[in-house]
Design an enzyme around this catalytic site. Structure first.
Site, short mmCIF file in Angstrom:
data_model
loop_
_atom_site.label_atom_id
_atom_site.label_comp_id
_atom_site.label_asym_id
_atom_site.label_seq_id
_atom_site.Cartn_x
_atom_site.Cartn_y
_atom_site.Cartn_z
N SER A 220 0.86 -1.19 0.00
CA SER A 220 0.00 0.00 0.00
C SER A 220 0.89 1.24 0.00
CB SER A 220 -0.94 -0.01 1.19
OG SER A 220 -0.25 -0.16 2.42
N GLY A 222 -0.31 4.68 0.02
CA GLY A 222 -1.00 5.91 0.34
C GLY A 222 -1.63 6.52 -0.89
N ALA A 223 -1.37 7.81 -1.10
CA ALA A 223 -1.95 8.50 -2.25
C ALA A 223 -1.47 7.95 -3.58
CB ALA A 223 -1.64 9.99 -2.16
N GLY A 225 -1.48 4.83 -4.34
CA GLY A 225 -2.20 3.60 -4.65
C GLY A 225 -1.58 2.37 -4.04
N ASP A 252 -6.01 -1.72 6.12
CA ASP A 252 -6.76 -2.92 6.48
C ASP A 252 -7.90 -3.15 5.49
OD1 ASP A 252 -5.08 -2.67 8.68
OD2 ASP A 252 -6.63 -1.73 9.90
#
Length: 314
Positions: A220, A222-223, A225, A252
């Site tokens: 992951s 964040g912004a 993707g 999660d």
């Protein structure tokens, strides 16, 4: 059936404020109380979508009883391992611009018998399950090998295994050869021992982990993707810009979306990013329901190795 194991669950209280100033008295605009912990959140998303799931967790004290009650209110099947220490409570402060400040208790230690009972119950539940998912931090003074022990227990029971944790616990779990790990950008950089400024650098580490026995790596970002590297290939997915209300539990939700969509391939990655984007638009530790993710807003592409990432792990 997807079984989640959360060794260090929590009661999560989220308070919304206009702004946060150190040393000042703040008046909350809104407060929410939710069941917390990575595996707990994954199970909440799956249960809301009607996917068979069970949440296994240690519970102790009035806080543990309250946690179990909140999960049952959300119709999440729960298996509790009674422990001596009280379940922890966490506090999150969210400012009007979406800035999130967290205060997490470390969690009461599990003694050797309690940790062994948790692994044994996980093995029982994993028999016949599709996935055993070991998630989250360890309680204070917990064995760094607990997630790795859960991976081995799940494998012996015939389930696929996934891990979402950090630090030494992630390193030990990765060495145990799970079918999937889901670090975020910072956690992957810590595992690699170096900054990861580009999507190509992230992909290199993911491929190295696969070469050492990890089945698939879902990162992951964040912004930026998320990136998926698995046997069939590697892809990058990014959602359209989203108004951030709270980032708590977004990773999660991303993992739950991925597993709920089959746990492999670009369409599961699309579902993952849609779930993560939906989560950041919800207050507190609220998890997205089946009506919230917008998969059509997610673009899945080949990995642009030159893409510079915006996260702290740069």
């Amino acid at each position: 059936m997807i079984v989640t194991v959360t060794p260090n669950p929590s009661l999560d209280r989220t308070i919304a404020v206009a702004g946060l100033a150190r040393g000042e008295v703040h008046r909350g605009l809104r407060a929410d109380l939710d069941p917390g912990g990575k595996g707990v959140n994954v199970a909440r998303v799956l249960a809301a979508a009607g996917r068979p799931t069970t949440s296994l967790l240690p519970c102790g004290g009035p806080e543990g009883a309250h946690l179990g009650s909140l999960l049952r209110d959300e119709r999440v099947p729960v298996v509790e391992v009674p422990v001596h220490g009280a379940t922890r409570s966490n506090v999150t402060v969210v400012e009007a611009d979406g800035t999130t400040t967290k205060f997490n208790e470390s969690g009461s230690p599990l003694d050797s018998g309690e940790a062994r009972e948790l692994v044994d119950r996980a093995a029982e539940l994993a028999a016949g399950a599709e996935w055993l998912v070991a998630c989250g931090s360890l309680p204070a003074d917990g064995s760094e090998h607990l997630h790795a022990d859960l991976v081995r227990a799940g494998r012996r029971a015939g389930a696929r295994t996934a891990v979402d944790t950090s630090g030494p616990a992630l390193a030990h779990a990765a060495a145990a050869g799970p079918d999937l790990i889901k670090p975020n950008h910072d956690e992957l950089a810590e595992l690699a021992g170096r900054p990861l400024p580009t999507l190509g650098a992230v992909l290199d580490v993911a491929r190295d982990l696969r070469a050492r026995g990890v089945g698939a790596v879902l990162v992951s970002l964040g912004a930026d993707g998320a990136l998926l590297a698995e046997g069939a290939g590697a892809w990058h997915a990014r959602s359209a810009p989203t108004v951030i209300v709270s980032t708590v539990g977004a990773g999660d939700a991303l993992l739950a979306g991925f597993l709920g969509a089959g746990g492999a391939g670009p369409e599961a990655l699309r579902a993952a990013v849609a779930h993560g984007a939906a989560a950041v638009g919800l207050p507190g530790s609220r998890m997205p329901g089946p009506q919230d993710p917008r998969s059509a807003s997610v673009r899945v592409t080949a990995v642009d190795t030159a893409l510079t990432l915006t996260g702290a792990a740069r």
